[in-house]
Write a protein that holds these residues in place. Sequence first.
Motif, PDB file in Angstrom:
ATOM      1  N   ALA A 133       0.818  -1.214   0.000  1.00  0.00           N
ATOM      2  CA  ALA A 133       0.000   0.000   0.000  1.00  0.00           C
ATOM      3  C   ALA A 133       0.848   1.258   0.000  1.00  0.00           C
ATOM      4  CB  ALA A 133      -0.918   0.011   1.217  1.00  0.00           C
ATOM      5  N   TYR A 134       0.329   2.301  -0.697  1.00  0.00           N
ATOM      6  CA  TYR A 134       0.955   3.618  -0.648  1.00  0.00           C
ATOM      7  C   TYR A 134      -0.039   4.711  -0.273  1.00  0.00           C
ATOM      8  CZ  TYR A 134      -0.569   3.292  -5.574  1.00  0.00           C
ATOM      9  OH  TYR A 134      -1.283   3.069  -6.733  1.00  0.00           O
ATOM     10  N   GLU A 135      -1.328   4.365  -0.126  1.00  0.00           N
ATOM     11  CA  GLU A 135      -2.338   5.328   0.318  1.00  0.00           C
ATOM     12  C   GLU A 135      -3.281   4.688   1.321  1.00  0.00           C
ATOM     13  OE1 GLU A 135      -4.687   7.130  -2.792  1.00  0.00           O
ATOM     14  OE2 GLU A 135      -2.925   7.957  -3.795  1.00  0.00           O
ATOM     15  N   PHE A 136      -3.585   5.426   2.368  1.00  0.00           N
ATOM     16  CA  PHE A 136      -4.654   5.097   3.305  1.00  0.00           C
ATOM     17  C   PHE A 136      -5.647   6.256   3.256  1.00  0.00           C
ATOM     18  CE2 PHE A 136      -2.064   2.412   6.595  1.00  0.00           C
ATOM     19  CZ  PHE A 136      -2.059   1.335   5.730  1.00  0.00           C
ATOM     20  N   THR A 165      -4.914   9.407   0.992  1.00  0.00           N
ATOM     21  CA  THR A 165      -3.704  10.224   1.129  1.00  0.00           C
ATOM     22  C   THR A 165      -2.487   9.316   1.313  1.00  0.00           C
ATOM     23  OG1 THR A 165      -3.954  10.441   3.532  1.00  0.00           O
ATOM     24  CG2 THR A 165      -4.957  12.164   2.181  1.00  0.00           C
ATOM     25  N   ALA A 166      -1.315   9.877   1.066  1.00  0.00           N
ATOM     26  CA  ALA A 166      -0.069   9.121   1.239  1.00  0.00           C
ATOM     27  C   ALA A 166       0.028   8.617   2.675  1.00  0.00           C
ATOM     28  CB  ALA A 166       1.126  10.017   0.918  1.00  0.00           C
ATOM     29  N   ILE A 167       0.584   7.428   2.835  1.00  0.00           N
ATOM     30  CA  ILE A 167       0.744   6.858   4.173  1.00  0.00           C
ATOM     31  C   ILE A 167       1.865   7.608   4.880  1.00  0.00           C
ATOM     32  CG2 ILE A 167       1.264   4.793   5.518  1.00  0.00           C
ATOM     33  CD1 ILE A 167       0.306   3.148   3.095  1.00  0.00           C
ATOM     34  N   PRO A 168       1.566   8.237   6.022  1.00  0.00           N
ATOM     35  CA  PRO A 168       2.610   8.975   6.738  1.00  0.00           C
ATOM     36  C   PRO A 168       3.677   8.033   7.305  1.00  0.00           C
ATOM     37  CG  PRO A 168       0.419   9.444   7.653  1.00  0.00           C
ATOM     38  CD  PRO A 168       0.266   8.331   6.671  1.00  0.00           C
ATOM     39  N   ARG A 194       3.708   0.202   2.757  1.00  0.00           N
ATOM     40  CA  ARG A 194       3.387  -0.687   3.871  1.00  0.00           C
ATOM     41  C   ARG A 194       2.591  -1.884   3.373  1.00  0.00           C
ATOM     42  NH1 ARG A 194       0.871   0.723   9.804  1.00  0.00           N
ATOM     43  NH2 ARG A 194       1.148  -1.392  10.602  1.00  0.00           N
ATOM     44  N   MET A 195       2.932  -3.053   3.882  1.00  0.00           N
ATOM     45  CA  MET A 195       2.161  -4.255   3.558  1.00  0.00           C
ATOM     46  C   MET A 195       0.800  -4.175   4.220  1.00  0.00           C
ATOM     47  SD  MET A 195       3.553  -6.315   1.489  1.00  0.00           S
ATOM     48  CE  MET A 195       2.145  -7.394   1.654  1.00  0.00           C
ATOM     49  N   VAL A 196      -0.214  -4.644   3.487  1.00  0.00           N
ATOM     50  CA  VAL A 196      -1.579  -4.708   4.004  1.00  0.00           C
ATOM     51  C   VAL A 196      -2.183  -6.042   3.569  1.00  0.00           C
ATOM     52  CG1 VAL A 196      -3.905  -3.731   3.765  1.00  0.00           C
ATOM     53  CG2 VAL A 196      -1.947  -2.208   3.985  1.00  0.00           C
ATOM     54  N   TRP A 236       7.355   0.424   6.240  1.00  0.00           N
ATOM     55  CA  TRP A 236       8.541   0.934   5.549  1.00  0.00           C
ATOM     56  C   TRP A 236       9.174  -0.112   4.618  1.00  0.00           C
ATOM     57  CZ3 TRP A 236       9.058   1.291  11.166  1.00  0.00           C
ATOM     58  CH2 TRP A 236       8.471   2.448  11.683  1.00  0.00           C
ATOM     59  N   VAL A 237       8.372  -0.813   3.863  1.00  0.00           N
ATOM     60  CA  VAL A 237       8.871  -1.902   3.019  1.00  0.00           C
ATOM     61  C   VAL A 237       9.865  -1.354   1.993  1.00  0.00           C
ATOM     62  CG1 VAL A 237       8.254  -3.685   1.334  1.00  0.00           C
ATOM     63  CG2 VAL A 237       6.766  -3.252   3.319  1.00  0.00           C
TER      64      VAL A 237
END
Length: 194
Positions: A148-151, A154-157, A165-167, A185-186
């Motif tokens: 993942a790059y958005e939650f 918006t961008a994942i802080p 981040r893995m989801v 932080w993959v």
Amino acid sequence: MKARFVRFLVVFALICAAAACGCTGTTGSTDPAAQAGEDVAWNLTVTDGTQEKVLSFSEIKALPAWEGYGYAVSTVGIKYGPYTVKGVSLTTLFDLVGGFGEGDQVGISAPDGYYWVFDDEQVAGKGFVTFDENLKEKPSPDLTLVLAYEFNGTAIPDGDGGPLRMVVGTDEPSTITEGSAWVKWVDRIEVERS
């Protein structure tokens, strides 16, 4: 002596809980532009030991996107989410290095030293324990491993494990999975051939 031992046990338990959640430090960018979702100076290496592909954050976002939901629970019962999630399915990334077959495994790592392995059953979206919102075990719906790059659009802080981040994703917003597989932080994905 007894008080010192109790303090040691409490500190040890907190360190173990942090490590189990993949949150042993901050390693991502603290640059405000990166946090705003602009181009991030972050590379991802995808390899199978014979082939290696290094992707920039922009190249990852240009791949076909997966969209759905993610909802996790930590080893100490803290819920994270539900999030709407946007990212790239792991199978899309595997295709860059020759795919993923029966009996293969994949190791996901981060610069803080956290490392998680998924087997072929999990890559197929099976073999996970899933919970309802009351943390009662429930039958698993279809699940997808997603980088993942958005939650929530918006961008994942950095504090939430961004930029990548893995989801364990699903089409159901109320399905909760164990958070220890949600690597923060993959920066490296390694396919281990059987």
